[in-house]
Structure formats: structure tokens, C-alpha cells
Design a protein around this motif. Sequence first.
Motif, PDB file in Angstrom:
ATOM      1  N   GLY A 180      45.785  35.960  52.826  1.00 13.93           N
ATOM      2  CA  GLY A 180      45.119  36.878  51.899  1.00 13.93           C
ATOM      3  C   GLY A 180      44.993  36.296  50.506  1.00 13.93           C
ATOM      4  N   ALA A 181      46.045  35.641  50.031  1.00 11.69           N
ATOM      5  CA  ALA A 181      45.998  35.034  48.700  1.00 11.69           C
ATOM      6  C   ALA A 181      44.984  33.892  48.654  1.00 11.69           C
ATOM      7  CB  ALA A 181      47.383  34.531  48.308  1.00 11.69           C
ATOM      8  N   MET A 182      44.957  33.085  49.711  1.00 13.01           N
ATOM      9  CA  MET A 182      43.985  31.987  49.755  1.00 13.01           C
ATOM     10  C   MET A 182      42.556  32.503  49.808  1.00 13.01           C
ATOM     11  SD  MET A 182      45.826  29.304  52.359  1.00 13.01           S
ATOM     12  CE  MET A 182      44.352  28.344  52.557  1.00 13.01           C
ATOM     13  N   TRP A 183      42.316  33.528  50.630  1.00 10.25           N
ATOM     14  CA  TRP A 183      40.967  34.075  50.726  1.00 10.25           C
ATOM     15  C   TRP A 183      40.522  34.683  49.396  1.00 10.25           C
ATOM     16  CZ3 TRP A 183      38.897  38.898  49.994  1.00 10.25           C
ATOM     17  CH2 TRP A 183      37.562  39.021  50.328  1.00 10.25           C
ATOM     18  N   LEU A 184      41.422  35.414  48.754  1.00 10.10           N
ATOM     19  CA  LEU A 184      41.088  36.032  47.477  1.00 10.10           C
ATOM     20  C   LEU A 184      40.790  34.976  46.419  1.00 10.10           C
ATOM     21  CD1 LEU A 184      40.825  38.728  45.995  1.00 10.10           C
ATOM     22  CD2 LEU A 184      43.234  38.542  45.411  1.00 10.10           C
ATOM     23  N   TRP A 185      41.577  33.909  46.385  1.00 12.35           N
ATOM     24  CA  TRP A 185      41.362  32.833  45.423  1.00 12.35           C
ATOM     25  C   TRP A 185      40.028  32.134  45.689  1.00 12.35           C
ATOM     26  CZ3 TRP A 185      43.795  31.566  41.053  1.00 12.35           C
ATOM     27  CH2 TRP A 185      43.499  30.348  40.480  1.00 12.35           C
TER      28      TRP A 185
END
Length: 70
Positions: free
Chosen positions: A41-46
Motif C-alpha cells: 500500500g505504501a509503495m502504491w501510494l508513493w
Amino acid sequence: PWWLLILVGGIMPLILILGSVYGISNRITIPILVISALIFGAMWLWMHANAGATGDEWWQDDSASGWRGY
């Protein structure tokens, strides 16, 4: 890069499959799934937030002096 997102996203079903095939306890697989889902989720959001970034954005301050010139 998008291949890292695919790699981290592919780890989650792999963990579920290996957990059921080898009989790995849910006490081990669930925390690994939660951590990998948070990383995904953090990678996708970034990546989504920086999709249109060119490096010439107005808020970047290369000298870090705080002076923007206006």
C-alpha cells in the motif's frame, strides 16, 4: 519501478499458497501478510503520488535555504 510493486503484490498470494500447502501456522502467515500488505500500500501510494513528477516542481528547493525568490 512498477516491477517492484508487482513483486510485492505477488508475495501475498504466494504466502497464502505456501502456508496452506506446507501447513504453516496462521500465527506466522498472518503477520507476514499484514506487513507485506502495508508495504504494498505504501509503495502504491508513493508511486501514484509521484506519477506525474518531472523533478522541476515549484516546491523543490535545491539550496535548502528556504528562499524561493518571490
